[in-house]
Design an enzyme around this catalytic site. Structure first.
Site, PDB file in Angstrom:
ATOM      1  N   GLY A   1       0.813  -1.193   0.000  1.00  0.00           N
ATOM      2  CA  GLY A   1       0.000   0.000   0.000  1.00  0.00           C
ATOM      3  C   GLY A   1       0.856   1.257   0.000  1.00  0.00           C
ATOM      4  O   GLY A   1       2.070   1.198  -0.157  1.00  0.00           O
TER       5      GLY A   1
ATOM      6  N   HIS B   1     -22.400  -3.753 -32.781  1.00  0.00           N
ATOM      7  CA  HIS B   1     -22.150  -5.195 -32.771  1.00  0.00           C
ATOM      8  C   HIS B   1     -21.136  -5.527 -33.854  1.00  0.00           C
ATOM      9  O   HIS B   1     -21.249  -5.027 -34.955  1.00  0.00           O
ATOM     10  CB  HIS B   1     -23.456  -5.957 -33.042  1.00  0.00           C
ATOM     11  CG  HIS B   1     -23.263  -7.431 -33.161  1.00  0.00           C
ATOM     12  ND1 HIS B   1     -23.008  -8.219 -32.054  1.00  0.00           N
ATOM     13  CD2 HIS B   1     -23.236  -8.250 -34.239  1.00  0.00           C
ATOM     14  CE1 HIS B   1     -22.861  -9.479 -32.458  1.00  0.00           C
ATOM     15  NE2 HIS B   1     -22.993  -9.526 -33.777  1.00  0.00           N
TER      16      HIS B   1
END
Lengths: 565, 484
Positions: free
Chosen positions: A365, A547
């Site tokens: 972190g 598409h």
């Protein structure tokens, strides 16, 4: 430029003896920080749906307040580059720290006619550009290609033949380095072009509306500003007991230079940073051992995504792991001995195992970089290093009162440690300075992890959503789809992947979207924008997607929702 | 099965077109069925949950997760398991009420469509019975899921497999025994095993005990190649020795019973054979067949059989003599690197012999030079040694030309796979009485056999093989030179 590596811990940092809280977060984006969730609820609450009939969640109520005099003056100055300050100050706005957050704020301020200066003690670009998202993306671009070239089965099924692919480490490292220089100069030039004054030195707040900056050995200069933004960011967090030598035990700062590729590397922390590096290192031929303090890998992710990520990103690779353990002591390699990692049980603190590896990457972190800011001068006390702020990024003093004209954005406030979150917070502050009240909805800020395939998310995880639903008394539903059902993904032979949408069937509000699959990081924005703009599923269901595209994964999610209305 | 087909219908969707859109959480209402066992006994109340066919193209499925645990009470329609098919992950529901008695295939493992993945007991009392059934079935069938097998029966050490396969270990491969005595600085005198993540994974897959592996990596750690070496130590010989005509040999009868419908992973030796066979695909082979009249050979065999001469020795001798008669003995050469001929100095005829659990190729060295009586004695000796598993590596891996004979089964013709590293292999069929028309217009009965040579065309060309076969036919049809 905005991406993952600076994500990481937005969570409690270790008070002595409380490491079980801090360590495991390891870069988790959705850690269980209570403060964090509280904020999220608040932010979302502001945008709660009130008039479903309009089909839109109303925007933040305070928009369109009368402009202040200063803003009016600023507006007059707009168009003249970095304009002249409103009366009495050297600048309208001084920003301490030229990372992505400071940059975003500076550019937006100048565009709004504020005379702006930015103080940087190191190089422009901050962690993201120099030691985080940017170079890591360069390495991940290489690792993605290496992975494809080495996946004979995959290539064969596409009808491709490639013989013995390899890589040149220096070439890879140069690619990362060149990218950093390129992005850094882009960032610098964009500020110069707008006329932002870039002041070199370490900035200190000396008093209200007063900043001192200077370099070691040179006399300090003092400037005044109507408003000040602290944007000093963060540094890698290294738990006690771990000795960093920068060669065999190192943080992401060193790892991104790719000075060598160890045969076997332990990665301490399995959050975003650790996960991305495991992707890089295994693609380049290393074997990886994860050390994770929590009982499961990737603790920050939605559990379902985490489970699948383990199946796709961990299990088939040359990776093993130890969970529920702390790295109590890590000794760098020397005198012909390997790197030694002493593991203790996370709960009982009993010694568990000792690892001997070639290198250790500490990815536990990030800690706020707020020392030397002179906060004591204005009676501000940091909380585990973080500067306390309210939801408008206004700094609060030790008594909980707002400090006038002082803001803090980005990793330094710890609300959401992401480059693009810092930038969004900076823009939000500038909006306020220009008289347009603004509260950033942190729940609309997306996050991404650039593994292969990528992981992305926005909003709440399913457990968080269930908790919230129970507390506030509403129903939630979850829609899921697989990349195996997507034509484009199958054309790419990349059908591995999964997406889920958590929503309210009563209102059509999106609570969270989580995607693991090809180009997930790019796909998330349709969802994050929908959350930010309050678009409801009733509308999204009938929106058209080209598409065949990967975007149909989201189309599939939207369309498969079952709404009450 | 009605629901199964319904399921297939549901999953054979086309994405992107709303009219064909499937539900987002396909809930496969199938897969869990009782299989009438036809025995009106208590067992009938224990039902198998088997891997459903989730799409028309699905042949196997992976268990993503068990959503219920062993011992859980299930009602008809409850989701029990999530299965990953070739198309998507699907929840699978039970068709019957009952108790999830035993999970046979663990999470992460793969099972073929139709195979049992769990047992469903009708009442709580039957759970123990179901459990024992599950244990019995998985231990007898060497379950397709290694982790299940491990929990039920300890993994046999690799040495067991070494003993089970006929060839003795090659001297080149490190033996596991000597390995364990090596000094391992990282191991603190054996108290700890330091192995890399991939080495650990491999060890699990190859069933290698890490404690017995010598680490050769940095600081003596165990790396992937150490595990591979340990796994290969036993079956190296099988991999190194040519395994000609592997598919042509009948499976030995002494194999352990295998439950039909189960998937049994290769042993490491079978894995080595598999690799060898796949490797052979990289060699451009071609085949030439020939019909040879064996009346004269059969007659010769009858006369000298009493002196211990075998048909195998006769065929080997004839082959060796034919090989020796051609320029450069090209049919006896091989191609090792794709760039050159390796002209072998000796003609060593390897003869494939099926052994229990495998295949071995004892070699008749210098078969062109050794007389037929010595050759026959040598053959008998080799076969005895092979049975006793005492063949030395040079006795089974130095062949330059391989013979494979299935004539004893009545096979009249077949073709053989070329063992990697050699130039040619000859498949010999049975000699059978055949009606033959001769050039002078007469029809007669002759014994004929068909041979079929598979050769590496990089070094052996069609004309070479044809000439060799013609010579061989002449020798066999006029075999007087064989006894010289």
């Amino acid at each position: 430029m905005h991406s993952a590596i600076s994500l990481s811990v937005a969570a409690p940092f270790p008070a002595a003896g409380a490491r079980s809280d801090a360590f495991p977060l390891a870069g988790g984006l959705r850690p269980a920080g209570i403060r964090f969730c509280g904020l999220r609820r608040e932010a979302l609450g502001l945008r709660r749906l009130r008039s479903p009939a309009t089909g839109r969640i109303p925007p933040a109520p305070a928009r369109g307040l009368p402009r202040t005099v200063a803003a009016a003056a600023a507006a007059a100055a707009a168009g003249a580059g970095n304009g002249s300050p409103a009366s009495g100050f050297d600048y309208d706005l001084v920003i301490i720290g030229a990372g992505v957050g400071g940059h975003g704020a500076a550019v937006h301020a100048v565009e709004n006619g504020l005379k702006t200066a930015i103080i940087e003690g190191d190089v422009v670009g901050g962690t993201c550009v120099n030691r985080g998202c940017v170079p890591s993306k360069a390495l991940l671009a290489v690792s993605g290609r290496m992975r494809e070239l080495h996946d004979e089965h995959h290539l064969k099924s596409l009808g491709l033949k490639v013989s013995s692919p390899g890589y040149d480490r220096q070439g890879v490292a140069d690619h990362a380095n060149n990218l950093v220089s390129n992005i850094r100069s882009n960032l610098t030039n964009s500020m110069k072009a707008l006329g932002v004054d870039i002041l070199t030195g370490v900035g200190t707040v000396v008093g209200t509306q007063k900043v001192r900056y200077g370099k070691v050995g040179l006399p300090d200069k003092e400037i005044t500003a109507r408003d000040i933004i602290i944007a000093t960011g963060s540094v890698p967090f290294v738990p006690n007991g771990i000795e960093i030598d920068g060669k065999t035990v190192f943080t992401s700062d060193h790892a991104l230079k790719l000075e060598w590729v160890p045969d076997w590397i332990a990665i301490v922390g399995s959050g975003y940073i650790g996960l991305e590096f495991s992707d890089v290192y295994t693609a380049l031929g290393s074997e990886v051992t994860f050390v994770e303090a929590l009982d499961q890998l990737m603790p920050g992710f939605d559990p379902e995504i985490g489970k699948l990520a383990q199946r796709i990103l961990i299990n088939p690779r040359k990776i093993d792991y130890h969970t529920g353990v702390f790295a109590k002591k890590i000794t760098p390699a020397k005198d012909g001995k390997p790197v030694l990692i002493e593991l203790i049980d996370a709960k009982t603190k009993e010694p568990k195992d000792t690892l001997e590896v070639d290198a250790a990457l500490i990815a536990t972190g990030r800690a706020p970089f707020t020392k030397g800011l002179g906060l004591e001068n204005i009676n501000v006390v940091t909380q585990r290093g973080f500067v306390p702020v309210d939801e408008r990024m206004r700094v609060m003093d030790a008594n909980g009162n707002l400090v006038p004209h002082l803001y803090c954005i980005g990793d330094a406030n710890g609300k959401l440690m992401l480059a693009h979150a810092a930038s969004a917070q900076g823009i939000s502050v500038v909006e306020q300075l220009c008289g347009r009240d603004n509260v950033l909805n942190h729940l609309s800020v997306p996050a991404a992890c650039f593994t292969h395939p990528e992981i992305s998310m926005v909003g709440l995880t399913e457990p968080q959503a269930r908790e919230k639903a129970e507390k506030e008394g509403f129903e939630i539903s979850v829609a899921k789809t697989s990349f195996k059902a997507n034509t484009k993904a199958l054309a790419e032979n990349e059908g591995e992947g999964f997406a889920k949408l958590i929503y309210r069937p009563d209102t059509g509000e999106i609570l969270g979207v989580h995607i693991l699959g090809l180009h997930a990081a790019d796909l998330i924005h349709e969802a994050s924008n929908a959350i930010a703009l309050g678009t409801r599923l009733q509308e999204l269901k009938v929106a058209v997607h080209a598409h065949p595209t990967l975007s149909e994964v989201l189309d599939e999610l939207f369309k498969s929702t079952k709404l009450d209305t | 099965m009605a629901t199964l087909s319904q399921l297939q219908l549901r999953s054979s969707f086309l994405p992107s077109f709303p009219s064909l859109r499937r539900s987002s959480e396909p809930s496969a209402a199938a897969g869990v069925m009782g299989r009438g066992r036809g025995r009106g006994r208590v067992e009938a109340k224990i039902r198998e949950i088997f891997m459903p066919a989730l799409s028309s193209t699905m042949t196997e499925g992976k268990i993503v997760s068990w959503t219920r645990a062993e011992g859980d009470k299930l009602s008809k329609g409850d989701s029990v398991v999530v299965v990953e098919s070739d198309k998507a992950d699907m929840d699978v529901e039970t068709f019957y009420d009952g108790y999830l008695a035993a999970i046979i295939v663990d999470e992460g493992s793969v099972a073929p469509v139709g195979s049992a993945i769990a047992l469903l007991a009708e009442s709580e009392d039957e759970i123990p019975l179901a459990k024992s059934k599950a244990a019995a079935s998985s231990s007898s069938s060497s379950s397709s899921d290694p982790s299940t097998a491990e929990t039920l029966a300890p993994t046999p050490p690799p040495a067991t497999e070494a003993l089970a396969s006929p060839p003795p270990p090659s001297p080149a491969a490190p033996s596991p025994v000597s390995a364990s005595s090596s000094t391992h600085p990282a191991a603190e005198g054996g108290r700890r095993v330091v192995a890399t993540p991939f080495a650990k994974k491999l060890a699990k897959d190859l069933k290698v005990e890490l404690g017995s592996v010598a680490g050769t990596g940095p600081m003596g750690r165990i790396v992937a190649k150490d595990v591979e070496a340990a796994a290969a130590a036993a079956p190296t010989t099988a991999a190194a020795a040519p395994s000609p005509a592997a598919p042509t040999k009948p499976a030995p009868s002494a194999l352990p019973a295998v439950e039909l419908g189960s998937v049994v992973p290769f042993t490491t030796m079978q894995g080595a054979v598999s690799r060898n066979m796949v490797e052979s695909l990289a060699v451009p082979t071609f085949r030439v067949g020939y019909t040879i009249t064996t009346d004269a050979l059969d007659a010769l065999y009858k006369t000298i059989k009493s002196k211990g001469v075998t048909m195998t020795a006769l065929l080997a001798k004839a082959t060796a003599m034919a090989l020796a008669q051609h320029p450069h003995r090209v049919v006896n050469s091989s191609c090792r690197d794709g760039k050159s001929f390796t002209y072998n100095s000796s003609i060593n005829i390897a003869v494939a012999v099926a052994m229990d659990g495998g295949l071995i190729t004892p070699v008749l060295q210098d078969a062109d030079k050794v007389d037929i009586y010595s050759l026959s004695r040598k053959w008998k000796e080799l076969v005895d040694k092979a049975r006793a598993k005492q063949l030395q590596p040079h006795e089974y891996n130095t062949g330059t030309f391989t013979l494979s004979n299935l004539g004893m089964f009545g096979v009249d013709r077949f073709d053989a796979i070329l063992p990697p590293g050699t130039g040619a292999i000859m498949a010999v069929g049975a000699s059978q009485p055949t009606v033959v028309a001769t050039k002078d217009g007469r029809i007669g009965m002759k014994n004929q056999m068909q041979v079929n040579v598979t050769a590496d065309h990089r070094v052996i060309y069609g004309a070479d093989l044809a000439a060799f076969l013609q010579t061989l036919a002449k020798i066999i049809e006029d075999p007087k030179d064989l006894t010289l």
